[in-house]
Design a protein around this motif. Structure first.
Motif, short mmCIF file in Angstrom:
data_model
loop_
_atom_site.label_atom_id
_atom_site.label_comp_id
_atom_site.label_asym_id
_atom_site.label_seq_id
_atom_site.Cartn_x
_atom_site.Cartn_y
_atom_site.Cartn_z
N SER A 233 -1.75 47.25 -11.58
CA SER A 233 -0.83 48.25 -11.05
C SER A 233 -1.53 49.37 -10.29
O SER A 233 -0.88 50.28 -9.79
CB SER A 233 0.00 48.86 -12.19
OG SER A 233 -0.85 49.49 -13.14
N ARG A 294 -5.58 44.77 -2.98
CA ARG A 294 -4.49 45.14 -2.08
C ARG A 294 -3.16 44.81 -2.74
O ARG A 294 -3.05 43.86 -3.52
CB ARG A 294 -4.62 44.38 -0.75
CG ARG A 294 -5.89 44.69 0.03
CD ARG A 294 -5.92 43.91 1.34
NE ARG A 294 -5.92 42.48 1.11
CZ ARG A 294 -7.02 41.76 0.91
NH1 ARG A 294 -8.21 42.35 0.86
NH2 ARG A 294 -6.93 40.46 0.74
N ALA A 295 -2.15 45.57 -2.41
CA ALA A 295 -0.82 45.37 -2.98
C ALA A 295 -0.35 43.93 -2.75
O ALA A 295 -0.46 43.40 -1.65
CB ALA A 295 0.18 46.35 -2.39
N GLN A 334 0.53 44.13 -8.19
CA GLN A 334 1.94 44.40 -7.98
C GLN A 334 2.21 44.77 -6.52
O GLN A 334 1.29 45.15 -5.79
CB GLN A 334 2.40 45.52 -8.92
CG GLN A 334 2.39 45.13 -10.38
CD GLN A 334 2.89 46.24 -11.28
OE1 GLN A 334 2.87 47.42 -10.92
NE2 GLN A 334 3.35 45.88 -12.48
N PRO A 335 3.49 44.66 -6.07
CA PRO A 335 3.81 44.99 -4.67
C PRO A 335 3.47 46.41 -4.29
O PRO A 335 3.16 46.69 -3.12
CB PRO A 335 5.32 44.73 -4.59
CG PRO A 335 5.59 43.75 -5.69
CD PRO A 335 4.64 44.10 -6.79
N ARG A 336 3.52 47.32 -5.25
CA ARG A 336 3.11 48.71 -5.00
C ARG A 336 2.07 49.09 -6.03
O ARG A 336 2.26 48.86 -7.23
CB ARG A 336 4.31 49.65 -5.09
CG ARG A 336 5.32 49.47 -3.97
CD ARG A 336 6.39 50.54 -4.03
NE ARG A 336 7.35 50.41 -2.93
CZ ARG A 336 8.37 51.24 -2.72
NH1 ARG A 336 8.57 52.27 -3.56
NH2 ARG A 336 9.19 51.05 -1.70
N THR A 338 -0.60 52.08 -7.61
CA THR A 338 -0.97 53.49 -7.71
C THR A 338 -2.34 53.68 -7.08
O THR A 338 -3.30 52.97 -7.44
CB THR A 338 -1.01 53.93 -9.19
OG1 THR A 338 0.27 53.71 -9.78
CG2 THR A 338 -1.40 55.39 -9.31
#
Length: 496
Positions: A233, A294-295, A334-336, A338
C-alpha cells in the motif's frame, strides 16, 4: 514453490509415451493450492515493570500448520503452531524472556546476533528440559538491527529448526528512528523468514539429509507458508530478510531485475545504502532492503542460481542447490499507493575495528571439523579477553560450501581472498559465507560479558554441519580471571 531443477527431473522421468501437452504434476504434498496472503509474525506482547525491565514470554509447543495450502503438517512453534512472534526492544533496555518448553524433548533458545551474557546465550549448554522453563535477562547493548532466535541443541539443531522453531528480534535505537526509512511494522516494514522444505506424500516434513550440506528442500516457505503474496500500500517497502534455511543459499533478485537499496546487514544499518540488483544470503545471514513499486504493478522476489555456483565445482553445483530457481514472494501494489520518502543517502556511520596489536587466530573448515577437531562440549578451544580485539582468518579447505558464525560479537570483514568486501558486506556481520577454497579475514571486538563457566560458540551455520560437530567454543574472561568451565555429557552424532 517447486524448484526448476525438481520440475526438470520430473519431466525427464516421465514415460516416453506420455503426451507432450500434459503438465507436470508434482506430488500433492508439494503442490501449492494457490497464492495466500503473507502471514506477518505478530509483535510479541511485553510488559515493562516498575523495575524498568521489559518482559516477554515464549512457549515452545507442537501444533499443526498449513505450510502447503490444504495439507496439515505437524510443526513446532513459539506461542503458536509454527515460527514465533517478533520480539522488539530498544537499545539500552533491560529485557527478560520467560521461556517454557512444552515439547516432548529438550531444546534451547539461542539469540543469534545478540551480545548477551554467556549464561543466557541459549547454546547447547543451556538446555531446557520438557516441561522446564528459564528466563534469560540482559541489557540490549547494540545498535538497531534485525536479529533472530532459534534452537541450538547440539546434534539436533537442524531438526528443531526444520520443524518450525525460529523468530525475529528487532532492536531499535534513536539513530535508526531518525532516518526516513519505512518503519511501520507489517505495512511498509515487512519481516521475511525464507526457508525451504521437502514434504512426504502425506504432507509431513521430510527431515532426512539429501546432500552434504544437509536437508535441501524443493518447496519455498516464506513466513511459514508456501506461495505467499504481499499486498503493498506504500510506494516503498522495507523487507527484513532472514535466510532461515538449514543449508540452502539464496541469490535474491526481483523478476524484472530492478534495483533496490540494501540498507542493513546482520548487525544493523550500513553507512550508506548499497544499490543492488541481487543479494546473496547463506543460512543465518540477514539483509534489509528497500524496494520502490509503482501503483498497480505486480512484482516477484525470486532466488536465481547462485553467482559462480557459490564457488563449488560446476559438476557439484546441482547437488548443492546452486542452480535452482525459486519464486519467494509476490508483491501486489494497490492501485493507489501512499507516497514514501526517498531512501536517505547516508545511514549510520560505523568505525572500523582497529587491527593493530589484535590477537590473531586461524580457523580451517574441513570435513565437519574446525582445525581438525569436532565439537566436544567439555573442551574449551581458547580463552579471550573482554574488550579485546582480534583478527580471525577463516579458510574453507573443503570442496563443499561452508559459512561461519560467531556468538556474542558483530565483526567487520577485513578482506575476502585479499580483496575488500563489497558494499553490502561492509557493515557489521555475525555470519559470513566462505566458498570452497576461499579465505575470509574478520575483525571483531569482544563485549564485557566475562564468564569463567559458560562458553560461547563459533561454528558453520549450515545446520547439519553444526550438528555433525563443525563447532567449537571459547570463554570470555577478565584479565586475571581463571577459567572454571562446566562439564556436560555429550552424545556426538556420527558423520554421514
Amino acid at each position: 514453490m517447486l524448484s526448476r531443477r525438481t520440475v526438470l527431473k520430473t519431466i525427464a522421468a516421465a514415460p516416453l509415451g506420455a503426451a507432450v501437452a500434459c503438465s507436470v504434476r508434482p506430488s500433492p504434498a508439494a503442490r501449492p493450492a494457490g497464492p495466500r496472503p503473507l502471514p506477518i509474525p505478530p509483535l510479541a506482547p511485553s510488559i515493562v515493570g516498575a523495575d524498568g525491565v521489559r518482559r516477554f514470554s515464549l512457549d515452545a509447543a507442537a501444533g499443526t500448520s498449513e505450510m502447503i495450502a490444504g495439507k496439515r503438517t505437524a510443526t513446532w512453534g513459539f506461542n503458536g503452531a509454527i515460527l514465533g512472534p517478533t520480539l522488539r526492544a530498544r537499545r539500552g533496555e533491560k529485557v527478560a524472556v520467560a521461556i517454557t518448553n512444552g515439547l516432548g524433548e529438550a531444546t534451547t533458545v539461542h539469540w543469534h546476533g545478540m551480545s548477551i551474557p554467556a549464561e543466557f546465550d541459549g547454546g547447547p549448554h543451556q538446555m531446557i528440559e520438557p516441561g522446564g522453563s528459564t528466563m534469560p535477562t540482559w541489557t540490549v547493548e547494540q545498535q538497531a538491527a534485525t536479529l533472530w532466535y532459534h534452537p541450538h541443541p547440539h546434534g539436533s539443531t537442524q531438526r528443531h529448526v526444520l520443524r518450525g522453531l525460529a523468530g525475529l528480534f528487532l532492536v531499535d535505537d534513536d539513530a535508526s528512528d531518525s532516518l526516513g526509512l519505512p518503519k511501520t511494522y507489517g505495512t511498509d516494514d515487512i519481516p521475511l523468514i525464507i526457508q525451504d522444505r521437502r514434504f512426504t506424500a502425506a504432507g509431513a516434513i521430510d527431515e532426512s539429509d539429501n546432500s552434504k550440506i544437509g536437508s535441501l528442500g524443493d518447496t519455498i516457505i516464506t513466513n511459514g507458508i508456501a506461495d505467499a503474496y504481499l499486498t503493498v500500500s506504500t510506494g516503498a517497502v522495507r523487507l527484513r530478510i532472514l535466510n532461515g534455511s538449514s543449508g540452502r543459499l539464496y541469490n535474491l533478485v526481483f523478476a524484472d531485475n530492478r534495483r533496490f537499496d540494501v540498507v542493513a546487514s546482520d548487525g544493523g544499518l550500513l553507512a550508506a545504502p548499497a544499490a543492488m540488483r541481487r543479494i546473496q544470503l547463506s543460512p543465518g545471514e540477514r539483509a534489509e532492503i528497500v524496494v520502490v513499486l509503482r501503483a498497480g504493478e505486480n512484482l516477484t522476489l525470486t532466488s536465481s542460481p547462485i553467482d559462480d555456483d557459490g564457488g563449488v565445482k560446476r559438476s557439484d553445483a546441482d547437488r548443492f542447490g546452486m542452480t535452482d530457481r525459486f519464486d519467494i514472494l509476490r508483491l501486489r501494489a494497490q492501485p493507489r499507493l501512499t507516497p514514501s520518502v526517498a531512501t536517505p543517502s547516508t545511514l549510520v556511520p560505523s568505525a572500523a575495528i582497529p587491527t593493530a596489536g589484535a590477537v590473531r587466530r586461524s580457523f580451517d573448515l574441513q570435513w565437519f571439523m574446525i582445525n581438525r577437531k569436532r565439537m566436544d562440549m567439555n573442551r574449551i578451544d581458547f580463552e579471550a579477553r573482554v574488550g579485546g580485539t582480534e583478527v580471525w582468518t577463516v579458510t574453507n579447505k573443503d570442496n563443499w560450501p561452508h559459512n561461519f558464525h560467531v556468538h556474542d560479537a558483530q565483526f567487520h570483514i577485513v578482506d575476502i581472498d585479499g580483496r575488500r568486501p563489497p558494499a553490502q558486506l561492509a557493515g557489521r556481520k555475525d555470519t559470513v559465507y566462505v566458498p570452497p577454497g576461499s579465505r575470509v579475514r574478520l575483525a571483531l571486538r569482544w563485549s564485557t560479558h566475562a564468564d569463567p563457566m559458560y562458553p560461547y560458540m563459533f561454528h558453520c551455520h549450515l545446520l547439519m554441519h553444526e550438528d555433525q560437530g563443525m563447532m567449537g567454543q571459547f570463554l570470555l574472561l577478565r584479565p586475571g580471571q581463571q577459567a572454571m568451565p562446566m562439564n556436560m555429557p555429550m552424545n556426538m552424532p556420527m558423520a554421514h
